[in-house]
Scaffold this active site. Structure first.
Site, PDB file in Angstrom:
ATOM      1  N   VAL A 258       8.554   0.565   6.981  1.00  0.00           N
ATOM      2  CA  VAL A 258       7.289   0.103   6.398  1.00  0.00           C
ATOM      3  C   VAL A 258       7.358   0.265   4.886  1.00  0.00           C
ATOM      4  O   VAL A 258       7.852   1.281   4.390  1.00  0.00           O
ATOM      5  CB  VAL A 258       6.111   0.962   6.930  1.00  0.00           C
ATOM      6  CG1 VAL A 258       4.804   0.572   6.247  1.00  0.00           C
ATOM      7  CG2 VAL A 258       5.980   0.830   8.425  1.00  0.00           C
ATOM      8  N   CYS A 259       6.882  -0.745   4.146  1.00  0.00           N
ATOM      9  CA  CYS A 259       6.748  -0.589   2.691  1.00  0.00           C
ATOM     10  C   CYS A 259       5.435  -1.230   2.260  1.00  0.00           C
ATOM     11  O   CYS A 259       4.542  -1.440   3.075  1.00  0.00           O
ATOM     12  CB  CYS A 259       7.933  -1.190   1.956  1.00  0.00           C
ATOM     13  SG  CYS A 259       8.015  -2.983   2.069  1.00  0.00           S
ATOM     14  N   ALA A 260       5.306  -1.555   0.975  1.00  0.00           N
ATOM     15  CA  ALA A 260       4.031  -2.087   0.484  1.00  0.00           C
ATOM     16  C   ALA A 260       3.777  -3.507   0.986  1.00  0.00           C
ATOM     17  O   ALA A 260       2.686  -3.836   1.435  1.00  0.00           O
ATOM     18  CB  ALA A 260       3.984  -2.025  -1.031  1.00  0.00           C
TER      19      ALA A 260
ATOM     20  N   MET B 132       2.147  -2.608   4.204  1.00  0.00           N
ATOM     21  CA  MET B 132       0.814  -2.003   4.213  1.00  0.00           C
ATOM     22  C   MET B 132      -0.255  -3.010   3.799  1.00  0.00           C
ATOM     23  O   MET B 132      -1.418  -2.889   4.172  1.00  0.00           O
ATOM     24  CB  MET B 132       0.780  -0.782   3.279  1.00  0.00           C
ATOM     25  CG  MET B 132       1.608   0.395   3.755  1.00  0.00           C
ATOM     26  SD  MET B 132       1.113   1.033   5.376  1.00  0.00           S
ATOM     27  CE  MET B 132      -0.346   2.014   4.946  1.00  0.00           C
TER      28      MET B 132
END
Lengths: 75, 378
Positions: free
Chosen positions: B72-74, B100
């Site tokens: 998961v990242c931005a 996210m």
């Protein structure tokens, strides 16, 4: 400021600005300076964290109209 | 092998099914500490993607060999990058599509209560900890505190065979953009909010302070506007059928609303005291309190519902047991000097109808955690 290499990462999204910066940084000698230009606000904090971790020194940092410029001295 | 993407909806459904998830969050440490994917079945670790630039093996000692890993990242770019590295090393790995940013826009509905006359749904925007409600009776529905993704509520009402007739905001939200005015406009419903909240609003609304009851449906479902100042001066709660208190940001499962966002912490804390000890004191202990936010997974019960009886909250809340107004004000105002929600001034301007952001700007403004509850004073 005297720079030894310029990395233009305008228009690129994470993780590419850092991937490019890392690649160019590997070619520099300790004490040489890289100028990084990025338009990805997300990579700004990441770049500072990465530089700190890798013992590079951020000499200067500017933002103008959504364009971020860093000057980093290789550690 | 190409790395597989996981959509945020698929992630939500996995969480709903109670599947165990191993999440490798590759954002920087401060973003992770601020705001991350949580759940009773989530195991999450944080290794920033830039650590993989220097050492592709950096995560090896902390990753499971057999279990699926979700990176998961931005926004989904860096998680893809790390997922490809890990895939090359033989891990079972998925990258969360859209990161996210996409996760912040996912909603989930849970049935709280049902009888012959009505259904009450809690709608949870998990990434933000924002809660809203849909009340259905016959073929009519009311929505309280909708988020800005109005299509979710319209679809939910359609699924229940109802048309949205009333839309209410308990207060002027400071942490997220309200879907209230937009949802009312799209459905032809009436939009209610207290006048005090939206001085000089840029849209049409029915002033809540003029309503003692809102009746709708084949059955008489009473929605009683109960002024509960404290969080913001015109905060309003709704008592549905004498059984449910939709408390907005005034009362949470684990604490009270923070009164400092208007810059008048002390005066508003005193108003909150009057709310807690006078206006709410008539309500029975078994009233189910359903707030507009939660701050911690522990506030959720085993059915995925965030709520608690008023009796439980009274019993467990330190500030609510304080009898002295002075002590109460001190406890609340003292606890309130923490971080403000990201972009709250701009968001409140939008919620007054003074500004209209485009989709991109709206999404960026809402990125990040909610900070509307007073923590550690439960």
């Amino acid at each position: 400021m005297k720079t030894d290499v310029v990395v233009d990462a305008k228009g690129l999204a994470c993780p590419m600005p850092l991937v490019r910066a890392k690649k160019e940084m590997d070619r520099l000698n300790s004490g040489e300076v890289m100028k990084l230009i990025s338009t990805d606000p997300g990579s700004v904090n990441d770049f500072a964290s990465w530089a700190k971790r890798a013992n590079h020194e951020i000499l200067d940092q500017q933002e103008e109209d959504g364009v971020y410029t860093f000057y980093v001295k290789k550690g | 092998m190409a790395v597989q993407n996981l959509t945020v909806e698929a992630l939500r459904d996995k969480l709903n099914r109670g599947e165990s998830l191993f999440i490798l969050d590759v954002r920087n440490e401060s973003d992770y500490d601020d705001w991350k994917i949580e759940g009773p079945t989530v195991h999450s670790i944080n290794i920033p993607y830039f650590e993989f630039l220097d050492d592709e093996d950096v995560a090896d000692e902390r990753l499971p060999d057999e279990t699926d890993i979700v990176t998961v990242c931005a926004k989904g770019g860096s998680s893809q990058y790390v997922a490809e590295i890990l895939d090359g090393k033989g891990y079972n790995v998925y990258s969360l599509e859209g990161g996210m940013k996409a996760w912040s826009q996912v909603y989930n509905d849970t049935l709280v209560f049902e009888d012959d006359n009505m259904k009450l749904f809690q709608v949870n925007r998990m990434a933000k900890g924002c809660l809203s409600y849909l009340i259905v009776t016959g073929d009519e529905a009311a929505v309280v505190d909708p988020g800005r993704h109005t299509a979710f509520y319209i679809r939910l009402a359609e699924r229940e065979g109802a048309r949205i007739r009333h839309v209410m905001d308990t207060h002027l939200h400071a942490d997220h953009i309200s879907g209230g005015p937009g949802l009312a406009e799209e459905t032809g419903a009436t939009y209610y909010i207290a006048s005090e909240e939206v001085q000089g609003a840029g849209y049409t609304f029915a002033p809540l302070e003029k309503e003692e009851h809102i009746h709708f449906g084949q059955v008489d479902i009473k929605v009683l506007a109960l002024p509960t100042p404290g969080h913001t001066p015109g905060s309003t709660s709704f008592v549905v059928n004498d059984r449910f208190l939709l408390s907005g940001d005034t009362l949470f499962v684990s604490g009270l609303g923070r009164p400092d966002l208007g810059g008048k912490a002390r005066e508003w804390a005193e108003l909150l005291y009057d709310t807690v000890f006078h206006k709410l004191s008539d309500l029975q202990d078994q009233t189910l309190v359903l707030p507009a936010h939660y701050a911690d997974m522990e506030e959720m019960d085993e059915n995925g519902i965030v709520g608690a009886s008023l009796g439980e909250i009274r019993e467990n809340n330190r500030a609510m047991q304080t009898k002295g107004k002075e002590v109460f004000t001190e406890l609340i105002a003292g606890a309130a000097s923490t971080d403000t929600p990201p972009n709250f001034e701009k968001i409140t301007a939008i919620n007054r109808g003074k500004q209209t952001p485009d989709e991109e700007e709206a999404t960026e403004l809402e990125i990040g955690p909610n900070r509307c509850a007073v923590h550690h004073h439960g």
